[in-house]
Scaffold this active site. Structure first.
Site, mmCIF file in Angstrom:
data_model
loop_
_atom_site.group_PDB
_atom_site.id
_atom_site.type_symbol
_atom_site.label_atom_id
_atom_site.label_comp_id
_atom_site.label_asym_id
_atom_site.label_seq_id
_atom_site.Cartn_x
_atom_site.Cartn_y
_atom_site.Cartn_z
ATOM 1 N NE ARG A 269 -3.777 -2.489 2.042
ATOM 2 C CZ ARG A 269 -3.721 -3.791 1.764
ATOM 3 N NH1 ARG A 269 -2.538 -4.408 1.633
ATOM 4 N NH2 ARG A 269 -4.815 -4.503 1.612
ATOM 5 N N GLY B 233 -0.928 -12.052 -4.900
ATOM 6 C CA GLY B 233 -2.366 -11.796 -5.026
ATOM 7 C C GLY B 233 -2.698 -10.363 -4.663
ATOM 8 C CG ASP C 161 -2.374 -14.149 5.020
ATOM 9 O OD1 ASP C 161 -3.196 -14.750 4.302
ATOM 10 O OD2 ASP C 161 -1.957 -13.002 4.771
ATOM 11 N NE ARG D 184 -1.298 -20.274 2.245
ATOM 12 C CZ ARG D 184 -1.026 -18.987 2.276
ATOM 13 N NH1 ARG D 184 -1.810 -18.157 2.948
ATOM 14 N NH2 ARG D 184 0.030 -18.506 1.644
#
Ligand code: S3P
Length: 433
Positions: free
Chosen positions: A33, A101, A322, A353
């Site tokens: 960002r 991603g 995550d 995952r």
């Protein structure tokens, strides 16, 4: 085993204890960002603590391809000469985000606002991941986007500009979707809003505010007013709690251990890992709380603890999405049963995952049942060393290596090159403990 897997394998042997006082590299989400907003702001931003991982460097390269001048001043320190909202130029070639991603989805938001043609793609994993979740709302805003499977799969080609604001109700809690729409909203006249089913990480909205945009956040709804005057900033990116998570968990599951990780971001949209480990009985303290780049930051100390199983579901899931692979390692050696539900998003990460965690931890003796949206993990007293595959997924590779530190016998993880997508220097820290 291929030659590459052989070359890039890492082997760990059990440690008696783990002691250390460490730092981890800058936050991945915040670094992306910082690169994006600095590039489209007016003036020169200085970013310190930028994560120099493959993923974030790809985002910097993308803006260089669009005419932004970026200089490396020191390790992790970059000056970015922002060109303003209307200053990007048409890239001369395809933008390649590698494995990221976040880069592809957030850049789609920026590219949707540009009156030029661009093509964006990534590696084999990226080209398998769903893009319709950003492509469809961006098309609704007026961008022309083409891609395989009706725009659900990269490569994507984008001709943007002339955007109108939307009020988007998302069916998934995804910071990448939210951020792509908010970034596109910067180029639209009027207010663009996103409503999520649960709040995902809010770094985009915090940083937009810091750069001077008019952002309003109420619970899981956020809006931005288009055409802001974004002003260049100086900021220091805090350490990545998703990287710290490996060493926090390592300390907790290894006997006689204590690890302090300094300068870690503790934004509440990211600290689900701390909440869950504490619910499991982990001894974790958070000290010296301060603020960096509008983000709360602290030192985290974790000590060996006896863990018990817990239930993880609902709004907690986006706050630790995550960290599920490394939490699964903790659950695999906890007393009792851990249930992870409402986590179907795991199926569309760098790998599926749910299936890669189960396949690799099962090799180490874990007892895990698969569910469509998660896992049921029955704790065992000890894992055993094995030869594990990363499946090209950095978080699977690091989770298996941490599991190996307290397993019985030697653990080898093949194809660990991908660790550099989020955590360059991981193996050195591991060795130092
Ligand atoms: C990220 C958002 C998360 C996370 C990813 C980074 C971001 O994905 O899995 O690693 O920086 O916005 P979603 O919130 O889109 O699921």
């Amino acid at each position: 085993m291929t030659e590459v897997e052989q070359l890039e394998k890492i082997t760990v042997t059990p440690r008696k204890n783990l002691l250390g006082d460490i730092t981890v590299p800058g936050d991945k989400s915040i670094s992306h960002r910082a690169a994006i907003l600095s590039s489209i702001a007016n003036g020169t931003s200085i970013i310190k603590g930028f994560l120099e991982s493959e993923d974030c460097l790809n985002t910097l390269r993308a803006f260089e391809h669009m005419g932004v001048s970026i200089n490396k001043l020191d390790a992790g320190v970059y000056s970015i000469y922002g060109v303003g909202l209307d200053g990007l130029s048409e890239p001369g070639d395809v933008i390649d985000v590698g494995n990221s991603g976040t880069a592809i989805r957030l850049l789609c938001g920026v590219l949707a606002g540009q009156r030029f043609y661009s093509v964006i793609t990534g590696d084999e994993s990226i080209r398998r991941r769903p893009m319709g979740r950003v492509v469809n709302p961006l098309r609704e805003m007026g961008a022309q986007i083409m891609g395989r499977e009706n725009g659900d799969k990269a490569p994507l080609s984008i001709y943007g500009g002339g955007l109108r604001p939307i009020r988007h109700r998302s069916s998934i809690a995804s910071a990448q979707v939210k951020s792509a729409i908010l970034l596109a909203g910067l180029f639209a006249d009027g207010e663009t809003a996103v409503i999520e089913p649960a709040l995902s990480r809010n770094h985009t909205e915090l940083m937009l505010q810091a750069f001077g945009a008019d952002v309003r956040a109420r619970g899981a709804e956020v809006s931005v007013v288009g055409r802001p005057n974004l002003k260049a900033q100086q900021m220091t990116v805090p350490g990545d709690i998703s990287s710290a998570a490996y060493f926090i968990t390592a300390a907790v599951i290894t006997p006689s251990s204590q690890i302090t990780i300094r300068n870690v971001g503790i934004n509440p949209t990211r600290t689900g890992i701390l909440d869950v480990l504490r619910m499991m009985g982990a001894d974790i303290s958070v000290d010296n709380i301060r603020s960096e780049a509008g983000e709360p930051t602290a030192d985290i100390t974790a000590k060996s603890s006896r863990l018990c199983g817990v239930n993880i579901a609902g709004d907690l899931v986006p706050r630790l999405i995550d960290e599920v692979p490394i939490l699964s390692v903790a659950a695999a050696v906890a007393d009792g049963v851990t249930i992870i539900a409402d986590a179907e998003e795991l199926r569309v990460k760098e790998t599926d995952r749910i299936s890669t965690v189960i396949s690799e931890l099962t090799k180490m003796g874990a007892d895990i049942e698969e569910m469509p949206d998660g896992m049921i993990i029955h704790g065992v007293p000890k894992l055993k060393g094995a030869v594990c595959a990363s499946h090209g997924d950095h978080r699977i590779a690091m989770s298996c290596l941490i599991a190996g530190l307290s397993a019985e016998g030697e653990t080898t993880v093949l194809d660990t090159k991908n660790i550099a997508t989020s955590f360059p220097g991981f193996a050195d820290i591991l060795d130092s403990l």
